[in-house]
Design a protein around this motif. Structure first.
Motif, PDB file in Angstrom:
ATOM      1  N   GLY A  95      42.270  43.540  42.018  1.00 55.72           N
ATOM      2  CA  GLY A  95      42.397  42.118  42.346  1.00 55.72           C
ATOM      3  C   GLY A  95      43.525  41.530  41.523  1.00 55.72           C
ATOM      4  N   SER A  96      43.583  40.218  41.468  1.00 56.14           N
ATOM      5  CA  SER A  96      44.666  39.557  40.731  1.00 56.14           C
ATOM      6  C   SER A  96      44.678  39.999  39.271  1.00 56.14           C
ATOM      7  CB  SER A  96      44.476  38.044  40.782  1.00 56.14           C
ATOM      8  OG  SER A  96      44.472  37.605  42.109  1.00 56.14           O
ATOM      9  N   HIS A  97      43.484  40.147  38.687  1.00 57.94           N
ATOM     10  CA  HIS A  97      43.416  40.522  37.272  1.00 57.94           C
ATOM     11  C   HIS A  97      44.031  41.902  37.039  1.00 57.94           C
ATOM     12  CE1 HIS A  97      40.030  42.418  39.210  1.00 57.94           C
ATOM     13  NE2 HIS A  97      40.060  43.282  38.235  1.00 57.94           N
ATOM     14  N   LYS A  98      43.959  42.781  38.039  1.00 57.46           N
ATOM     15  CA  LYS A  98      44.584  44.113  37.895  1.00 57.46           C
ATOM     16  C   LYS A  98      46.101  43.971  37.843  1.00 57.46           C
ATOM     17  CE  LYS A  98      45.698  47.504  41.287  1.00 57.46           C
ATOM     18  NZ  LYS A  98      45.386  48.588  42.223  1.00 57.46           N
ATOM     19  N   LEU A 142      44.200  54.511  45.677  1.00 54.19           N
ATOM     20  CA  LEU A 142      43.224  53.973  46.635  1.00 54.19           C
ATOM     21  C   LEU A 142      43.129  52.457  46.501  1.00 54.19           C
ATOM     22  CD1 LEU A 142      40.991  54.570  48.746  1.00 54.19           C
ATOM     23  CD2 LEU A 142      39.369  54.606  46.841  1.00 54.19           C
ATOM     24  N   SER A 143      43.245  51.960  45.276  1.00 54.53           N
ATOM     25  CA  SER A 143      43.057  50.530  44.984  1.00 54.53           C
ATOM     26  C   SER A 143      41.693  50.056  45.472  1.00 54.53           C
ATOM     27  CB  SER A 143      44.183  49.681  45.602  1.00 54.53           C
ATOM     28  OG  SER A 143      45.392  49.931  44.944  1.00 54.53           O
ATOM     29  N   GLY A 144      40.659  50.716  45.022  1.00 56.02           N
ATOM     30  CA  GLY A 144      39.304  50.376  45.443  1.00 56.02           C
ATOM     31  C   GLY A 144      38.580  49.548  44.393  1.00 56.02           C
ATOM     32  N   MET A 145      38.007  48.433  44.837  1.00 56.74           N
ATOM     33  CA  MET A 145      37.189  47.630  43.913  1.00 56.74           C
ATOM     34  C   MET A 145      36.001  48.457  43.434  1.00 56.74           C
ATOM     35  SD  MET A 145      37.165  44.062  46.037  1.00 56.74           S
ATOM     36  CE  MET A 145      36.042  43.176  44.952  1.00 56.74           C
ATOM     37  N   ALA A 146      35.352  47.985  42.380  1.00 59.64           N
ATOM     38  CA  ALA A 146      34.185  48.624  41.753  1.00 59.64           C
ATOM     39  C   ALA A 146      34.590  49.861  40.963  1.00 59.64           C
ATOM     40  CB  ALA A 146      33.092  48.961  42.763  1.00 59.64           C
ATOM     41  N   ASP A 189      35.418  38.471  39.120  1.00 61.02           N
ATOM     42  CA  ASP A 189      33.992  38.199  39.374  1.00 61.02           C
ATOM     43  C   ASP A 189      33.531  38.804  40.701  1.00 61.02           C
ATOM     44  OD1 ASP A 189      35.579  36.296  40.634  1.00 61.02           O
ATOM     45  OD2 ASP A 189      34.365  34.566  40.032  1.00 61.02           O
ATOM     46  N   GLY A 190      34.468  39.048  41.636  1.00 63.35           N
ATOM     47  CA  GLY A 190      34.094  39.738  42.873  1.00 63.35           C
ATOM     48  C   GLY A 190      33.704  41.176  42.586  1.00 63.35           C
ATOM     49  N   GLY A 191      34.567  41.895  41.900  1.00 61.77           N
ATOM     50  CA  GLY A 191      34.300  43.289  41.564  1.00 61.77           C
ATOM     51  C   GLY A 191      33.074  43.431  40.669  1.00 61.77           C
ATOM     52  N   PHE A 192      32.919  42.488  39.737  1.00 62.71           N
ATOM     53  CA  PHE A 192      31.773  42.548  38.814  1.00 62.71           C
ATOM     54  C   PHE A 192      30.464  42.519  39.599  1.00 62.71           C
ATOM     55  CE2 PHE A 192      28.868  40.431  35.671  1.00 62.71           C
ATOM     56  CZ  PHE A 192      28.885  41.442  34.715  1.00 62.71           C
ATOM     57  N   TYR A 225      37.659  35.907  45.908  1.00 61.20           N
ATOM     58  CA  TYR A 225      38.478  37.112  45.941  1.00 61.20           C
ATOM     59  C   TYR A 225      39.914  36.624  45.856  1.00 61.20           C
ATOM     60  CZ  TYR A 225      34.166  39.309  47.502  1.00 61.20           C
ATOM     61  OH  TYR A 225      32.877  39.760  47.570  1.00 61.20           O
ATOM     62  N   SER A 226      40.334  36.302  44.647  1.00 60.24           N
ATOM     63  CA  SER A 226      41.545  35.487  44.516  1.00 60.24           C
ATOM     64  C   SER A 226      42.788  36.171  45.069  1.00 60.24           C
ATOM     65  CB  SER A 226      41.745  35.067  43.061  1.00 60.24           C
ATOM     66  OG  SER A 226      42.323  36.108  42.326  1.00 60.24           O
ATOM     67  N   LEU A 227      42.882  37.480  44.900  1.00 62.89           N
ATOM     68  CA  LEU A 227      44.089  38.148  45.417  1.00 62.89           C
ATOM     69  C   LEU A 227      44.175  37.980  46.939  1.00 62.89           C
ATOM     70  CD1 LEU A 227      46.464  39.929  44.508  1.00 62.89           C
ATOM     71  CD2 LEU A 227      45.119  41.903  45.167  1.00 62.89           C
ATOM     72  N   ILE A 228      43.032  38.006  47.573  1.00 63.17           N
ATOM     73  CA  ILE A 228      43.008  37.900  49.039  1.00 63.17           C
ATOM     74  C   ILE A 228      43.215  36.434  49.446  1.00 63.17           C
ATOM     75  CG2 ILE A 228      41.648  38.465  51.098  1.00 63.17           C
ATOM     76  CD1 ILE A 228      42.520  40.870  49.247  1.00 63.17           C
TER      77      ILE A 228
HETATM   78  C1  LIG Z   1      36.210  48.264  48.007  1.00 64.35           C
HETATM   79  C2  LIG Z   1      37.272  47.255  48.301  1.00 64.35           C
HETATM   80  N1  LIG Z   1      36.995  46.246  49.172  1.00 64.35           N
HETATM   81  C3  LIG Z   1      37.933  45.312  49.441  1.00 64.35           C
HETATM   82  C4  LIG Z   1      39.171  45.380  48.857  1.00 64.35           C
HETATM   83  C5  LIG Z   1      40.235  44.337  49.174  1.00 64.35           C
HETATM   84  N2  LIG Z   1      40.455  43.523  47.984  1.00 64.35           N
HETATM   85  C6  LIG Z   1      41.477  43.746  47.139  1.00 64.35           C
HETATM   86  S1  LIG Z   1      41.524  42.717  45.864  1.00 64.35           S
HETATM   87  C7  LIG Z   1      40.170  41.890  46.401  1.00 64.35           C
HETATM   88  C8  LIG Z   1      39.646  40.705  45.634  1.00 64.35           C
HETATM   89  C9  LIG Z   1      39.007  41.065  44.350  1.00 64.35           C
HETATM   90  O1  LIG Z   1      38.358  39.926  43.847  1.00 64.35           O
HETATM   91  P1  LIG Z   1      37.880  39.854  42.348  1.00 64.35           P
HETATM   92  O2  LIG Z   1      37.173  41.096  41.974  1.00 64.35           O
HETATM   93  O3  LIG Z   1      37.155  38.593  42.124  1.00 64.35           O
HETATM   94  O4  LIG Z   1      39.256  39.848  41.568  1.00 64.35           O
HETATM   95  P2  LIG Z   1      40.393  38.732  41.574  1.00 64.35           P
HETATM   96  O5  LIG Z   1      41.319  39.005  42.700  1.00 64.35           O
HETATM   97  O6  LIG Z   1      39.697  37.411  41.749  1.00 64.35           O
HETATM   98  O7  LIG Z   1      41.046  38.897  40.232  1.00 64.35           O
HETATM   99  C10 LIG Z   1      39.689  42.430  47.594  1.00 64.35           C
HETATM  100  C11 LIG Z   1      38.526  41.920  48.340  1.00 64.35           C
HETATM  101  C12 LIG Z   1      39.412  46.464  47.989  1.00 64.35           C
HETATM  102  N3  LIG Z   1      40.593  46.657  47.408  1.00 64.35           N
HETATM  103  N4  LIG Z   1      38.443  47.349  47.709  1.00 64.35           N
END
Ligand SMILES: Cc1ncc(C[n+]2csc(CCOP(=O)(O)OP(=O)(O)O)c2C)c(N)n1
Length: 535
Positions: free
Chosen positions: A380-383, A404-408, A432-435, A462-465
């Motif tokens: 996400g943006s924090h990355k 892959l750039s996979g959340m979690a 906070d989305g990934g958390f 999901y700030s990046l989105i």
């Molecule tokens: C498993 C997965 N689902 C969806 C996405 C698409 N995606 C990339 S960044 C992001 C937002 C992440 O939000 P958050 O964890 O709150 O981080 P922030 O962008 O707010 O820093 C999403 C939904 C992804 N990369 N991986």
């Protein structure tokens, strides 16, 4: 009586694998028990995907395959994320799952999935283990993970097969396949590059994830002696000292990417050492002329992708050869303008205020924590923020999902890293989305003895989105979520937590937790709009 499961457990233990990460089902209980008896700890986690991510990081840091174990059907289906991650992010991962016994009738469809068909394209090796073949197939699967580019292997074992008496076949030896002798090609490549660089006015070396951290001293010696400008991709952060004067930036889709891409385009000789385009979300890797210095094909397809014009070398030999040559020219900070623009984006605090400027979060933590802190991020943006601006100084101290750039990824990676490096301070930077995808693993971390510091950047979206939606001039929809109390969530997992909007407080609580070697979660409210200027 020794069984197939006994053979597997002994084989893993004999290979120096002391932990297997996973989540049980009835069909793998026998194997888990054999692991216990063989002295291999079963690291119980709360989702197979998280277990697989933790295992891969654990394995890569220890220079061996990480191992994840799941049941059949749903447990095996949950392995898609870590197997995809291991494939694209070059992480060595052996996944073992149960499967319906082959001798069952075809009408027995309960929990039956075509697992090999699904996972074979992502893996370097896939096999159905039997008591007859286990002594050969397991060593092959382990070896496949460690072949460059590192990646995944997948084996299944039915509960029936697990219980069959072992044959007396000795397990095949497994090790890395002996590397081809590339000494001549390496010294020749070094000579050619010296010649090219002798005519360069603005050379730039880009180091990517396919370099072994063991080559960091040779790489640094060369770059320092020649005062060569260098950029890195996010997954190899720390291979060079990012606080050094010749460091230009992080290439591969992070914050300030326009600035870094500008530097890449301004270079007249671009050298890609271990550079794998799997980390790059733009197409410069195909449009710019690159002098490839690769040890293995890059990730892609069944056999990998070798860029046009690339000859494989041995990095150690190449770096020794080029590093022992005198610099063929002098370069006086040819990218200074780009370097300054990059840092200005971090330090320009002209946001609305009220919450911490994202740059201050990175700088406060970097000042408070040891220089060799292992940092993991989610996606996400924090990355983008941490990927570009965390000042990595030591090899293998920065972990993110970027192929892959996979959340979690971030929390699970922190568990794997902390177990592999028990003396290290580990910091997970998460959105906070990934958390909310896997915060429950904080309980696993406490239980298995893997304390680390987590910062959760809270913006309720999901700030990046959300930023991507704005850039496309789309109405805001489907990107904001209700708030979950990060502090209460962490506390319910047995981890101390607080919320702060103050950089000094952040630095002091982080330093204290690092010193006390205990877990801490810090919730940090941020304004997603502050990221706008950085991306
Ligand atoms: C498993 C997965 N689902 C969806 C996405 C698409 N995606 C990339 S960044 C992001 C937002 C992440 O939000 P958050 O964890 O709150 O981080 P922030 O962008 O707010 O820093 C999403 C939904 C992804 N990369 N991986």
């Amino acid at each position: 009586m020794s069984t197939t499961a006994t053979v597997i457990a002994r084989l893993l233990s004999g290979a120096g694998i002391d932990r297997v990460f996973g989540l049980p089902g009835g069909e793998v209980l026998v194997l888990i028990d054999e692991l216990r008896r063989a002295g291999v700890e079963f690291v119980l986690m709360r989702h197979e995907a998280n277990a697989g991510i933790a295992a891969a990081v654990y394995g890569k840091l220890r220079g061996q395959p990480g191992v994840v174990l799941s049941t059949l059907g749903p447990g095996a289906a949950n392995l898609m994320l870590p197997l995809s991650s291991a494939y694209l992010d070059q992480e060595p991962l052996l996944a073992i799952s149960a499967q319906i016994p082959e001798e069952f009738p075809a009408s027995h469809t309960h929990q039956r999935l075509p697992l090999h068909d699904v996972y074979r394209p992502l893996t370097k090796y896939a096999a159905t283990l039997t008591t007859e073949n286990v002594a050969d197939e397991m060593p092959r699967a382990l070896a496949a993970c460690m072949e460059r580019p590192y990646g995944a292997a997948y084996v299944t074992l039915s509960a029936r097969e697990a219980l069959k008496p072992a044959t007396d076949r000795a397990p095949a030896a497994w090790d890395r396949a002996p590397a081809a002798d590339r000494s001549d090609a390496s010294t020749a490549a070094a000579r050619t590059l010296v010649e090219k660089l002798s005519r360069a006015k603005r050379p730039l070396v880009v180091v990517g994830l396919a370099i072994d951290p063991a080559n960091a001293p040779r790489l640094r010696a060369w770059l320092d002696a020649w005062n060569l400008p260098v950029a890195v991709t996010p997954k190899v952060k720390g291979i060079v000292d990012e606080t050094a004067a010749n460091f230009v930036g992080v290439a591969g889709g992070m914050a300030a990417d326009d600035v870094v891409c500008g530097a890449l385009q301004a270079a007249d000789v671009l050298v890609g050492v271990g550079l794998d385009p799997v980390e790059v979300d733009k197409t410069w890797h195909a449009e710019l002329a690159i002098e490839w210095v690769l040890e293995a094909p890059n990730v892609g397809g069944a056999t990998g992708i070798l860029p046009a014009g690339a000859t494989l070398v041995d990095h150690a030999v190449f770096l020794e050869a080029i590093g022992s040559a005198p610099p063929p020219a002098a370069w006086e900070a040819p990218f200074e303008e780009f370097q300054q623009r990059r840092l200005r984006l971090l330090r320009d605090r002209s946001g609305a205020g009220g919450v911490m400027w994202p740059g201050d979060i990175v700088e406060a933590l970097a000042a408070a924590l040891p220089a060799d802190t292992i940092v993991t991020t989610d996606v996400g943006s924090h990355k983008y923020l941490f990927g570009q601006y965390w000042p990595s100084r030591h090899p293998a101290t920065f972990w993110m999902s970027n192929g892959l750039s996979g959340m979690a990824y971030g929390l699970s990676a922190a568990i794997g890293a902390r177990l592999a490096r028990p003396d290290a301070t580990v910091l997970a930077a998460i959105g906070d989305g990934g958390f909310s995808m896997n915060a429950q693993e904080l309980e696993s971390a406490e239980r298995v003895g893997a304390p680390f510091i987590t910062v959760v950047l809270e913006d309720g979206s999901y700030s990046l989105i959300k930023l991507s939606q704005e850039n496309k001039a789309l109405p805001r929809y489907g990107v904001d979520f209700g708030r979950i109390d990060t502090v209460a969530m962490a506390a319910s997992c047995g981890v101390e937590a607080l919320r702060t909007t103050n950089a000094d407080e952040l630095a002091s609580v982080a330093a204290r937790a690092a010193k006390a070697r205990r877990s801490l979660v810090v919730a940090i409210p941020v304004d997603y709009a502050d990221y706008r200027r950085m991306f």
